[in-house]
Design a protein around this motif. Sequence first.
Motif, short mmCIF file in Angstrom:
data_model
loop_
_atom_site.label_atom_id
_atom_site.label_comp_id
_atom_site.label_asym_id
_atom_site.label_seq_id
_atom_site.Cartn_x
_atom_site.Cartn_y
_atom_site.Cartn_z
N ASP A 105 54.69 -25.86 8.72
CA ASP A 105 53.85 -24.70 8.83
C ASP A 105 54.52 -23.30 8.56
O ASP A 105 55.31 -22.94 9.45
N LEU A 106 54.04 -22.68 7.58
CA LEU A 106 54.71 -21.54 7.31
C LEU A 106 54.38 -20.21 8.10
O LEU A 106 53.39 -19.46 7.85
N THR A 107 54.87 -20.27 9.45
CA THR A 107 54.60 -18.98 10.19
C THR A 107 55.79 -18.55 10.65
O THR A 107 57.10 -19.14 10.62
N GLU B 84 52.66 -18.67 -0.99
CA GLU B 84 52.29 -20.10 -0.33
C GLU B 84 51.12 -20.27 0.66
O GLU B 84 50.58 -21.40 0.78
N ARG B 85 50.70 -18.98 1.14
CA ARG B 85 49.61 -19.12 2.14
C ARG B 85 48.21 -18.96 1.19
O ARG B 85 47.22 -18.65 1.82
N GLU B 86 48.42 -18.69 -0.25
CA GLU B 86 47.30 -18.35 -1.15
C GLU B 86 46.47 -17.01 -0.99
O GLU B 86 45.26 -17.02 -0.94
N ALA B 87 47.59 -16.42 -0.30
CA ALA B 87 46.77 -15.02 -0.06
C ALA B 87 46.74 -14.29 -1.44
O ALA B 87 46.09 -12.92 -1.54
N ALA C 196 58.14 -24.24 5.36
CA ALA C 196 56.88 -24.36 4.79
C ALA C 196 56.74 -26.12 4.58
O ALA C 196 55.51 -26.52 4.31
N PHE D 174 56.90 -11.12 6.61
CA PHE D 174 55.42 -11.47 6.58
C PHE D 174 54.64 -10.27 6.52
O PHE D 174 53.51 -10.22 6.11
N GLU E 127 51.59 -9.71 4.05
CA GLU E 127 50.09 -8.72 4.56
C GLU E 127 49.76 -7.86 3.52
O GLU E 127 48.66 -7.60 2.98
N ILE F 91 55.78 -16.06 0.75
CA ILE F 91 54.71 -15.99 1.89
C ILE F 91 53.45 -15.98 1.29
O ILE F 91 52.61 -16.77 1.65
#
Length: 285
Positions: A96-98, A279-282, A93, A182, A186, A276
């Motif tokens: 880039d958190l991918t 951190e991705r603000e999902a 992170a 991941f 989702e 995840i």
Amino acid sequence: MRTPAQQAELALLLEVAGTPKPGNVDRHRDLEELRFEHFLAGAVGARTGLDLAADGEPVGTAFERAVKGMAAQGGDNTQFGALLLLTPLVRAARDDLTRATVSSVCENTTVADAAGFYRAFDHVDVFVDEPPADMEPLDVRRGSDAIPALEERELTLFDVMERSVPGDDVAREWLTDFERSFGAAERLADTDETEPLSKRTADVFLELLAERPDTLVANRRGEDVATSVSERAAQLLADDGLESDPDALEAFADDLVSRGINPGTTADVTAAGLFIALEREAISV
């Protein structure tokens, strides 16, 4: 705005607060020697190591420090597997958190990182199967005593994870670019935001459990038990099973606790997914 280390600490807290999570400690259920407050203290104790990962320290160093802090509470091992997922995720992170970034972090670990991983076993009691005779010098239960054999064979931490698959789905995440973690993120992003996040977390946990037998259960109780637990979870999710019998999930959770069946690996992946998504603000708290 929270730092990645703060998000990881929050993910650990949210994971244990999710309820019901059949077989696992949650805010309504304790195990015989492992209680809800042990997980809270473990999450707080792990923070220093997570901060090191966020600051760019080596994964092995950060992981050992996180485990040492986690273990400084009465329950001993609360979140070892979750920290083995969160440490490289927090390190990734920084950039880039991918999936590609975290894969690079894992693949570029060193022998020194593997030594840090082994030293972590000096701080906590972790359930591990007996290794084959030819692998006894590398038995992780030897902790730091195994480091000379590790260094002689020049094994990186990624190499150690590779040798743990199949049989350990935390290690499997390292080899599959954190596929399930991941995916869990989702799913959390797609849940109904009007419902409490604790329920949404428990729902995703149950979906993960239904899809794949938990490797901790398989290693402790056998493949047949692990498969039957997953099949029961799938039955509850199928054909509106929970709507027709709203008490069935609570009964399932109580049954697993009473039988000492603990799908801890599924909880580890759930914690990684929470990080995840946060951190991705999902998802938001």
